[in-house]
Design an enzyme around this catalytic site. Structure first.
Site, PDB file in Angstrom:
ATOM      1  CG  ASP A  86      48.446  60.344  25.246  1.00 19.09           C
ATOM      2  OD1 ASP A  86      48.122  61.426  25.111  1.00 19.09           O
ATOM      3  OD2 ASP A  86      49.671  59.814  25.397  1.00 19.09           O
ATOM      4  N   GLY A  87      44.122  58.825  24.882  1.00 17.90           N
ATOM      5  CA  GLY A  87      42.923  57.962  24.332  1.00 17.90           C
ATOM      6  C   GLY A  87      41.947  58.727  23.799  1.00 17.90           C
ATOM      7  CG  LEU A 111      57.664  52.064  27.227  1.00 19.21           C
ATOM      8  CD1 LEU A 111      59.155  52.053  26.614  1.00 19.21           C
ATOM      9  CD2 LEU A 111      57.478  53.582  27.480  1.00 19.21           C
TER      10      LEU A 111
END
Length: 292
Positions: free
Chosen positions: A72-73, A192
């Site tokens: 995701d980075g 989150l």
């Protein structure tokens, strides 16, 4: 079809394998492939004798897709190339969790067959746009974030105070290690881990999540995504940190930070047999009981 391929500048066996599988299938399908020139330096790829394989440094609207290889980075870095061009992004996961990069290496060939045939949908993701007074050179050009904008302390173990206004109305002053303003996309990330809620990508909301607040009654707050949010920081140190996804800048406490929804979004490619709820169950192991 013209496709860009992007990855982080480090050599990993998993990444190399994914690149090889990806290029083999793309070139077999007669796709015009452009690889990020910095990424290419870390891959064992020969491009001299292949007219369909070239390099890029910047993107333009002639590209049909950008394929990100990593986690995701890596996608968060890729959006700094895509910007407001509207190029759909495909995420191949050679990292860890992968909420955005959902295609695994062993699924590349099958997934590409579907994507090249047009059998996919687009998930529109909202961005945050940041403005500082006075302006800061590091974010004048790349002033947007897909996941979150986070304010945090610097060079101190002491908490900071983050005075927060919503549409020019005073909300509160958070006494904490910092404060996160997250998009729905970023709700499964830093927010989150700090106790924030999961928000579905199509929700028209942002969430404010304090980082280790001193006042335990300070809870995450969901706000409409047309809200303009302003921050002013105070603390024992004269500076604080602000991160836009993975990009970090140091700002003076005299700086006023204003964040709002960007006037453009990011298009994420989703296969027809995958949904956000599927991803939640797989990545967060919802419904699994490993005690027995």
């Amino acid at each position: 079809m013209k496709v860009a391929v992007y990855g982080q500048n480090y050599a990993k066996e998993a990444t190399q394998k994914a690149v090889e599988i990806l290029l083999k299938h793309l070139l077999k399908s007669q796709v015009e492939v452009y690889i990020d020139s910095d990424f290419l330096q870390h891959q064992h790829i020969e491009i001299k004798n292949n007219s369909n394989l070239k390099t890029f440094k910047v993107l333009d609207q002639s590209y049909d897709l950008l394929i990100s290889i990593g986690g995701d980075g890596t996608i968060l870095r890729a959006i700094t190339f895509v910007r407001d061009l509207g190029i759909p992004i495909v995420g191949i996961n050679t990292g860890r969790l992968g909420f955005l990069a959902t295609i695994q290496t062993e699924e590349i060939e099958k997934a590409l067959q579907e994507i090249l045939a047009g059998n996919y949908r687009i998930s529109e993701r909202s961005l945050l746009s940041v403005n500082t007074e006075p302006s800061h050179d590091s974010i004048t050009d790349t002033h947007f974030a897909l996941n979150e904008v986070a304010i945090s302390r610097k060079n101190t173990t002491s908490m900071i105070t983050v005075e927060t206004h919503l549409n020019d109305e005073y909300l509160t002053s958070y006494w904490a290690d910092g404060l996160i303003l997250s998009t729905p996309t970023g709700s499964t990330g830093y927010s989150l881990s700090c106790g924030g809620p999961v928000i579905t990508p199509d929700a028209n909301n942002f969430v404010l999540t304090p980082i280790a607040p001193h006042n335990l009654s300070a809870r995450p707050l969901i706000i409409p995504d047309n809200t303009r949010v302003a921050f002013k920081v105070d603390g024992r140190e004269d500076q604080f940190l602000m991160s836009l996804d993975s990009r970090i800048v140091t700002l003076s406490n005299a700086t006023k930070v204003t964040v709002k929804k960007a006037d453009f979004g990011i298009k994420m490619v989703e296969l027809l047999d995958e949904t956000f709820l599927d991803t939640l169950r797989k990545k967060l192991l919802w419904g699994e009981d490993r005690r027995n």
